[in-house]
Write a protein that holds these residues in place. Structure first.
Motif, PDB file in Angstrom:
ATOM      1  N   MET A   1       0.900  -1.260  -0.058  1.00 25.39           N
ATOM      2  CA  MET A   1      -0.221  -0.042   0.275  1.00 25.39           C
ATOM      3  C   MET A   1       1.067   1.379   0.096  1.00 25.39           C
ATOM      4  O   MET A   1       1.791   1.336   0.532  1.00 25.39           O
ATOM      5  N   THR A   2       0.331   2.289  -0.633  1.00 25.76           N
ATOM      6  CA  THR A   2       1.211   3.454  -0.570  1.00 25.76           C
ATOM      7  C   THR A   2       0.623   4.451   0.186  1.00 25.76           C
ATOM      8  O   THR A   2       1.221   5.586   0.283  1.00 25.76           O
ATOM      9  N   ASN A   3      -0.477   4.370   1.060  1.00 21.65           N
ATOM     10  CA  ASN A   3      -0.819   5.087   1.978  1.00 21.65           C
ATOM     11  C   ASN A   3       0.027   5.446   3.073  1.00 21.65           C
ATOM     12  O   ASN A   3       0.826   4.560   3.506  1.00 21.65           O
ATOM     13  N   LYS A   4       0.090   6.572   3.810  1.00 21.93           N
ATOM     14  CA  LYS A   4       0.765   6.773   4.976  1.00 21.93           C
ATOM     15  C   LYS A   4       0.305   5.972   6.110  1.00 21.93           C
ATOM     16  O   LYS A   4      -0.819   5.916   6.242  1.00 21.93           O
ATOM     17  N   ILE A   5       1.260   5.226   6.582  1.00 24.70           N
ATOM     18  CA  ILE A   5       0.953   4.184   7.706  1.00 24.70           C
ATOM     19  C   ILE A   5       0.579   4.813   9.075  1.00 24.70           C
ATOM     20  O   ILE A   5       1.548   5.642   9.378  1.00 24.70           O
ATOM     21  N   PRO A   6      -0.422   4.713   9.664  1.00 22.55           N
ATOM     22  CA  PRO A   6      -0.649   5.496  10.985  1.00 22.55           C
ATOM     23  C   PRO A   6       0.422   4.884  11.796  1.00 22.55           C
ATOM     24  O   PRO A   6       0.967   3.984  11.898  1.00 22.55           O
ATOM     25  N   THR A   7       0.503   5.730  12.866  1.00 21.87           N
ATOM     26  CA  THR A   7       1.282   5.441  14.289  1.00 21.87           C
ATOM     27  C   THR A   7       0.666   4.129  14.772  1.00 21.87           C
ATOM     28  O   THR A   7      -0.531   4.212  15.154  1.00 21.87           O
ATOM     29  N   ILE A   8       1.538   3.198  15.111  1.00 22.21           N
ATOM     30  CA  ILE A   8       1.153   2.063  15.838  1.00 22.21           C
ATOM     31  C   ILE A   8       1.955   1.933  17.096  1.00 22.21           C
ATOM     32  O   ILE A   8       3.280   2.196  17.158  1.00 22.21           O
ATOM     33  N   SER A   9       1.128   1.746  18.090  1.00 18.56           N
ATOM     34  CA  SER A   9       1.821   1.419  19.303  1.00 18.56           C
ATOM     35  C   SER A   9       2.536   0.247  19.723  1.00 18.56           C
ATOM     36  O   SER A   9       2.258  -0.687  18.823  1.00 18.56           O
ATOM     37  N   GLU A  10       3.234   0.154  20.709  1.00 14.91           N
ATOM     38  CA  GLU A  10       3.993  -1.122  20.926  1.00 14.91           C
ATOM     39  C   GLU A  10       2.918  -2.243  21.042  1.00 14.91           C
ATOM     40  O   GLU A  10       3.280  -3.476  20.647  1.00 14.91           O
ATOM     41  N   SER A  11       1.760  -2.184  21.846  1.00 15.48           N
ATOM     42  CA  SER A  11       1.031  -3.270  21.980  1.00 15.48           C
ATOM     43  C   SER A  11       0.261  -3.419  20.511  1.00 15.48           C
ATOM     44  O   SER A  11       0.105  -4.689  20.380  1.00 15.48           O
ATOM     45  N   GLU A  12       0.011  -2.546  19.957  1.00 13.52           N
ATOM     46  CA  GLU A  12      -0.839  -2.949  18.456  1.00 13.52           C
ATOM     47  C   GLU A  12       0.241  -3.536  17.616  1.00 13.52           C
ATOM     48  O   GLU A  12      -0.205  -4.595  16.963  1.00 13.52           O
ATOM     49  N   TRP A  13       1.499  -3.403  17.642  1.00 10.63           N
ATOM     50  CA  TRP A  13       2.751  -3.964  17.143  1.00 10.63           C
ATOM     51  C   TRP A  13       2.630  -5.293  17.452  1.00 10.63           C
ATOM     52  O   TRP A  13       2.644  -6.591  16.396  1.00 10.63           O
ATOM     53  N   GLU A  14       2.563  -5.712  18.590  1.00  8.37           N
ATOM     54  CA  GLU A  14       2.493  -7.082  18.931  1.00  8.37           C
ATOM     55  C   GLU A  14       1.090  -8.108  18.386  1.00  8.37           C
ATOM     56  O   GLU A  14       1.404  -8.995  18.119  1.00  8.37           O
ATOM     57  N   VAL A  15       0.039  -7.455  18.233  1.00 12.56           N
ATOM     58  CA  VAL A  15      -1.162  -7.770  17.517  1.00 12.56           C
ATOM     59  C   VAL A  15      -0.640  -8.147  16.005  1.00 12.56           C
ATOM     60  O   VAL A  15      -1.048  -9.188  15.438  1.00 12.56           O
ATOM     61  N   LEU A  16      -0.068  -7.157  15.361  1.00  9.98           N
ATOM     62  CA  LEU A  16       0.507  -7.181  14.026  1.00  9.98           C
ATOM     63  C   LEU A  16       1.398  -8.278  13.900  1.00  9.98           C
ATOM     64  O   LEU A  16       1.359  -9.023  12.821  1.00  9.98           O
ATOM     65  N   LYS A  17       2.246  -8.424  14.608  1.00  3.83           N
ATOM     66  CA  LYS A  17       3.273  -9.545  14.660  1.00  3.83           C
ATOM     67  C   LYS A  17       2.385 -11.081  14.248  1.00  3.83           C
ATOM     68  O   LYS A  17       2.889 -11.795  13.610  1.00  3.83           O
ATOM     69  N   VAL A  18       1.458 -11.082  15.244  1.00  6.31           N
ATOM     70  CA  VAL A  18       0.963 -12.433  15.197  1.00  6.31           C
ATOM     71  C   VAL A  18       0.018 -12.609  13.737  1.00  6.31           C
ATOM     72  O   VAL A  18       0.098 -13.604  13.403  1.00  6.31           O
ATOM     73  N   LEU A  19      -0.437 -11.371  13.344  1.00  8.48           N
ATOM     74  CA  LEU A  19      -1.111 -11.493  11.871  1.00  8.48           C
ATOM     75  C   LEU A  19      -0.378 -11.535  10.952  1.00  8.48           C
ATOM     76  O   LEU A  19      -0.534 -12.219   9.603  1.00  8.48           O
ATOM     77  N   TRP A  20       1.059 -11.017  10.904  1.00  8.33           N
ATOM     78  CA  TRP A  20       2.130 -11.081  10.043  1.00  8.33           C
ATOM     79  C   TRP A  20       2.473 -12.686   9.794  1.00  8.33           C
ATOM     80  O   TRP A  20       2.804 -13.216   8.958  1.00  8.33           O
ATOM     81  N   GLU A  21       2.418 -13.320  11.051  1.00  4.87           N
ATOM     82  CA  GLU A  21       2.933 -14.788  10.947  1.00  4.87           C
ATOM     83  C   GLU A  21       1.737 -15.739  10.224  1.00  4.87           C
ATOM     84  O   GLU A  21       2.172 -16.507   9.469  1.00  4.87           O
ATOM     85  N   LYS A  22       0.524 -15.258  10.357  1.00  4.21           N
ATOM     86  CA  LYS A  22      -0.571 -16.229   9.707  1.00  4.21           C
ATOM     87  C   LYS A  22      -1.999 -15.187   9.543  1.00  4.21           C
ATOM     88  O   LYS A  22      -2.073 -14.716  10.561  1.00  4.21           O
ATOM     89  N   ALA A  23      -2.126 -15.016   8.507  1.00  6.51           N
ATOM     90  CA  ALA A  23      -3.536 -14.176   8.283  1.00  6.51           C
ATOM     91  C   ALA A  23      -4.349 -14.832   7.324  1.00  6.51           C
ATOM     92  O   ALA A  23      -3.846 -15.429   6.315  1.00  6.51           O
ATOM     93  N   PRO A  24      -5.668 -14.756   7.166  1.00  4.50           N
ATOM     94  CA  PRO A  24      -6.407 -14.188   8.420  1.00  4.50           C
ATOM     95  C   PRO A  24      -6.427 -15.130   9.595  1.00  4.50           C
ATOM     96  O   PRO A  24      -6.470 -16.133   9.429  1.00  4.50           O
ATOM     97  N   GLN A  25      -6.933 -14.337  10.698  1.00  5.51           N
ATOM     98  CA  GLN A  25      -7.129 -15.104  11.926  1.00  5.51           C
ATOM     99  C   GLN A  25      -8.368 -14.490  12.744  1.00  5.51           C
ATOM    100  O   GLN A  25      -8.560 -13.408  12.520  1.00  5.51           O
TER     101      GLN A  25
END
Length: 127
Positions: free
Chosen positions: A1-25
């Motif tokens: 995606m070329t849109n500006k990525i919003p600010t992601i908190s450390e806790s949100e980052w942890e959720v994203l790491k789970v989704l990057w491993e396997k998605a959708p979940q």
């Protein structure tokens, strides 16, 4: 995606790491993965998923009885955005200043130095 990525908190980052491993979940899958690593309650994880959805960092498939979540951005895209933000905030946008500080402050092995040299040589060859 070329849109500006919003600010992601450390806790949100942890959720994203789970989704990057396997998605959708499903939310329950994500909660199970995170409870193995954190002491977060299910409500906390659902709140983080809601925030990420509102920020349009995570999407939701609603065509099933159970909602499934997936990332809109790759891990690489988010890491680049986070790096750019960090360099702008702490080094006035000058990557060179940051690299010099890290190189001077870190104990680098010969192997590390060779690898860094190789990266810089490849970068120079591209110009």
């Amino acid at each position: 995606m070329t849109n500006k990525i919003p600010t992601i908190s450390e806790s949100e980052w942890e959720v994203l790491k789970v989704l990057w491993e396997k998605a959708p979940q499903t939310a329950n899958d994500i909660i199970s993965s995170l409870q193995a690593q954190t002491n977060w309650k299910p409500k906390t994880v659902r709140t983080l998923l809601d925030r990420l959805t509102k920020k349009e960092v995570v999407g939701v498939h609603k065509n099933q009885r159970v909602y499934t979540f997936y990332p809109f951005y790759s891990q690489d895209e988010c890491q680049r955005a986070k790096t750019d933000s960090f360099v702008k905030r702490f080094y006035d946008g000058t990557l060179k200043s940051m690299l010099v500080q890290f190189i001077q402050d870190e104990d680098l092995s010969e192997e590390d130095i060779k690898e860094l040299r190789s990266i810089l040589d490849k970068k120079q060859d591209k110009k």
